[in-house]
Design an enzyme around this catalytic site. Structure first.
Site, PDB file in Angstrom:
ATOM      1  N   ARG A 152      25.003  38.925 -17.435  1.00 54.86           N
ATOM      2  CA  ARG A 152      23.841  38.036 -17.361  1.00 54.86           C
ATOM      3  C   ARG A 152      22.788  38.548 -18.330  1.00 54.86           C
ATOM      4  NH1 ARG A 152      19.531  37.515 -12.410  1.00 54.86           N
ATOM      5  NH2 ARG A 152      18.449  39.034 -13.698  1.00 54.86           N
ATOM      6  N   TYR A 154      10.733  37.188 -15.325  1.00 51.88           N
ATOM      7  CA  TYR A 154      11.736  37.503 -14.316  1.00 51.88           C
ATOM      8  C   TYR A 154      12.947  38.184 -14.981  1.00 51.88           C
ATOM      9  CZ  TYR A 154      15.869  37.311 -11.663  1.00 51.88           C
ATOM     10  OH  TYR A 154      17.024  37.717 -11.084  1.00 51.88           O
ATOM     11  N   ASP A 207      19.845  33.306 -15.739  1.00 55.68           N
ATOM     12  CA  ASP A 207      19.153  32.861 -14.520  1.00 55.68           C
ATOM     13  C   ASP A 207      17.794  32.274 -14.902  1.00 55.68           C
ATOM     14  OD1 ASP A 207      18.084  32.566 -12.001  1.00 55.68           O
ATOM     15  OD2 ASP A 207      18.556  34.595 -11.315  1.00 55.68           O
ATOM     16  N   HIS A 235      15.804  31.078 -12.689  1.00 54.96           N
ATOM     17  CA  HIS A 235      14.988  31.487 -11.535  1.00 54.96           C
ATOM     18  C   HIS A 235      13.998  30.422 -11.071  1.00 54.96           C
ATOM     19  CE1 HIS A 235      13.444  34.753  -8.872  1.00 54.96           C
ATOM     20  NE2 HIS A 235      14.705  35.147  -9.016  1.00 54.96           N
ATOM     21  N   GLU A 289      21.907  29.552 -13.971  1.00 53.14           N
ATOM     22  CA  GLU A 289      21.610  29.722 -12.544  1.00 53.14           C
ATOM     23  C   GLU A 289      20.218  29.219 -12.177  1.00 53.14           C
ATOM     24  OE1 GLU A 289      22.290  33.779 -11.405  1.00 53.14           O
ATOM     25  OE2 GLU A 289      20.832  33.685  -9.776  1.00 53.14           O
ATOM     26  N   GLU A 327      21.333  31.184  -4.033  1.00 57.77           N
ATOM     27  CA  GLU A 327      21.069  32.511  -3.466  1.00 57.77           C
ATOM     28  C   GLU A 327      20.041  32.449  -2.333  1.00 57.77           C
ATOM     29  OE1 GLU A 327      19.868  34.486  -7.142  1.00 57.77           O
ATOM     30  OE2 GLU A 327      17.796  34.467  -6.460  1.00 57.77           O
ATOM     31  N   ARG A 331      26.154  30.113  -4.696  1.00 58.01           N
ATOM     32  CA  ARG A 331      25.732  31.520  -4.718  1.00 58.01           C
ATOM     33  C   ARG A 331      25.315  32.079  -3.371  1.00 58.01           C
ATOM     34  NH1 ARG A 331      24.831  34.881  -8.096  1.00 58.01           N
ATOM     35  NH2 ARG A 331      22.604  35.285  -7.892  1.00 58.01           N
ATOM     36  N   GLU A 382      28.118  38.925  -8.280  1.00 53.34           N
ATOM     37  CA  GLU A 382      27.032  39.644  -8.955  1.00 53.34           C
ATOM     38  C   GLU A 382      27.062  41.127  -8.572  1.00 53.34           C
ATOM     39  OE1 GLU A 382      23.158  38.194  -7.905  1.00 53.34           O
ATOM     40  OE2 GLU A 382      22.193  39.169  -9.603  1.00 53.34           O
ATOM     41  N   TRP A 430       8.143  31.574  -8.332  1.00 52.67           N
ATOM     42  CA  TRP A 430       8.495  32.839  -8.969  1.00 52.67           C
ATOM     43  C   TRP A 430       9.998  32.866  -9.194  1.00 52.67           C
ATOM     44  CZ3 TRP A 430      11.686  36.917  -7.247  1.00 52.67           C
ATOM     45  CH2 TRP A 430      11.786  37.973  -8.200  1.00 52.67           C
TER      46      TRP A 430
HETATM   47  C1  GCO Z   1      19.617  37.303  -8.754  1.00 50.88           C
HETATM   48  C2  GCO Z   1      18.332  37.011  -8.085  1.00 50.88           C
HETATM   49  C3  GCO Z   1      17.521  38.174  -7.668  1.00 50.88           C
HETATM   50  C4  GCO Z   1      16.341  37.711  -6.832  1.00 50.88           C
HETATM   51  C5  GCO Z   1      16.075  38.711  -5.757  1.00 50.88           C
HETATM   52  C6  GCO Z   1      14.899  38.350  -4.899  1.00 50.88           C
HETATM   53  O1  GCO Z   1      20.119  36.398  -9.396  1.00 50.88           O
HETATM   54  O2  GCO Z   1      20.099  38.400  -8.576  1.00 50.88           O
HETATM   55  O3  GCO Z   1      17.653  35.960  -8.694  1.00 50.88           O
HETATM   56  O4  GCO Z   1      17.135  39.002  -8.717  1.00 50.88           O
HETATM   57  O5  GCO Z   1      15.218  37.514  -7.606  1.00 50.88           O
HETATM   58  O6  GCO Z   1      17.216  38.827  -4.984  1.00 50.88           O
HETATM   59  O7  GCO Z   1      14.828  39.198  -3.822  1.00 50.88           O
HETATM   60 MG    MG Z   2      19.207  34.570  -9.234  1.00 51.48          MG
END
Ligand code: GCO
Ligand code: MG
Length: 405
Positions: free
Chosen positions: A150, A162, A213, A215, A239, A265, A286, A342, A405
């Site tokens: 990634r 991020y 990602d 995010h 992602e 996630e 995820r 991951e 975020w």
């Molecule tokens: C990922 C996630 C994490 C989250 C985290 C928040 O793809 O691994 O986006 O980095 O930001 O789990 O607690």
């Molecule tokens: Mg993520």
């Protein structure tokens, strides 16, 4: 068969490098099972839920009745779903699967039907404060054997991004005792993302499985445009292109791009992804063992996804404990529609606190052959690592508007 009643359910909150919530269930035949209930930035809510509301109901129950206990905690709460409830149920569920596999004397994946593959292909995180830094990080992970990586890099003109650490320490977003504020610019990011992929493909070619990602930062139409602009770089997945509370948002993205999509996630139940899966709006789901109700519920999600050609790509950040990671690896090995897992390695102190049978080599992980999920806890050391309040950041647009975020 010897009786196996639950006699104790103990919640252990500890901070060996970062906070984790662990549930230890002990049975009348002297065995114990361990489950992970860590919810990053909201750990104590799960700990209280388990200690005050779940543990008293577990005492005296038959530890062998995993599905029944899952239903009891899910239906019995009346207030269903939600990350706190589902992480608490997951902690119980994984502890009970651990117990059952230990009692059977076999690694958990055997109890789940045996292995479907040689090992679990994992992806690593590469990041950089600049494109050169990112390329060095990708090269480093290739040297470590990863076949899937990634990529996240600092966006020019955006102070905090991020996935990119502040200093030279590994990335750990929950790094402050009150939420840190980050600033975000979608236009700057959208201009930069194809440049980043171009640099990575130009240097490393197309054999590498490349992930990214977003995010949750984009609107559906922005996500569609991003997916389209990245098509030539053949991503393994994009992602969290947009938040998925509104599952239909993904229909719009899907109409515009063939870039594979991954999401989930932050989901905690099959209902969070029912439409995404049944309408084939995503390619990878995820959801994790810890945040989506344990092995029992995650298996249900994976079976459902399998009907529609959707594969799994379980969340595996450092904010799931090695217990969550171990359980995920048994799950990954045993299901037919596994996609990728991951892998964010834990700090050495975390690994010491949670000794584990799982291993990494050549881009793959294996859960090991220890009975149960194969992850232990150094309970005696817990007092040395008291809980330390730590929040995830919050995010604002450049004009001060609150953003995701
Ligand atoms: C990922 C996630 C994490 C989250 C985290 C928040 O793809 O691994 O986006 O980095 O930001 O789990 O607690
Ligand atoms: Mg993520």
């Amino acid at each position: 068969m010897a009786e196996s009643k639950i006699v104790d359910a103990k919640v252990i909150v500890a901070c060996p490098a970062r906070n984790f919530v662990t549930l230890k269930i002990t049975t009348s035949d002297g065995l114990y099972g361990l489950g992970d209930g860590t919810l990053n930035g909201r750990e104590l809510a799960v700990a209280a839920y388990l200690r005050d509301h779940v543990a008293p109901c577990l005492i005296g129950r038959d530890a062998e009745r995993i599905e029944d206990t899952w239903q009891y905690l899910y239906r019995g709460a009346y207030w269903r779903r939600g990350p706190v409830t589902m992480a608490a149920i997951a902690a119980v569920d994984v502890a009970l699967w651990d117990l059952k596999a230990k009692r059977a004397g076999m690694p958990l994946y055997q109890l789940l039907g045996g292995r479907c593959r040689e090992g679990v292909t994992v992806y690593a995180h590469a990041n950089g404060h600049s494109l050169d830094g990112l390329l060095d990080s990708v090269a480093h992970h290739i040297e470590l054997g990863y076949k899937a990586i990634r990529v996240q890099a600092a966006v020019p003109g955006v102070p905090d991004v991020y996935g990119v650490p502040h200093g030279s320490q590994p990335y750990e977003p929950a790094d402050s005792s009150l939420p840190r504020e980050e600033t975000w610019s979608t236009p700057k990011y959208m201009r930069f993302a194809p440049e980043m992929m171009e640099a990575v493909r130009a240097r490393f070619g197309f054999d590498l499985a490349l992930l990214h990602d977003a995010h949750h930062r984009l609107t559906p139409i922005e996500a569609a445009a991003l997916g389209k602009s990245l098509e030539g770089y053949r991503l393994f997945w994009l992602e969290d292109a947009t938040p998925a509370e509104n599952q239909e948002a993904f229909r719009l993205i899907r109409q515009h791009t063939t870039t594979p999509l991954a999401v989930g996630e932050v989901f905690n139940s099959i209902f969070d992804c029912q439409r995404l899966i049944s309408e084939q709006l995503i390619d990878y789901i995820r959801t994790s063992v810890v945040h989506a109700g344990g092995i029992t519920h995650l298996r249900r999600i994976a079976s459902f996804a399998g009907l529609y050609g959707v594969r799994t790509g379980c969340h595996g950040p450092t904010d799931l404990s090695p217990i969550g990671m171990g359980a995920a690896l048994h799950f990954d090995l045993s299901i037919p529609n596994f996609g990728i897992q991951e892998h964010m390695p834990h700090a050495p102190l975390t690994d010491e606190f949670f000794p584990h049978a799982y291993t990494y080599a050549n881009g793959m992980m294996h859960p090991g052959e220890a009975p149960g999920h194969g992850v232990e806890i150094d309970e005696a050391a817990a007092e040395k690592f008291p809980y330390k309040r730590a929040y995830l950041p919050v995010c604002r647009l450049e004009d001060g508007t609150m953003h995701n975020w």
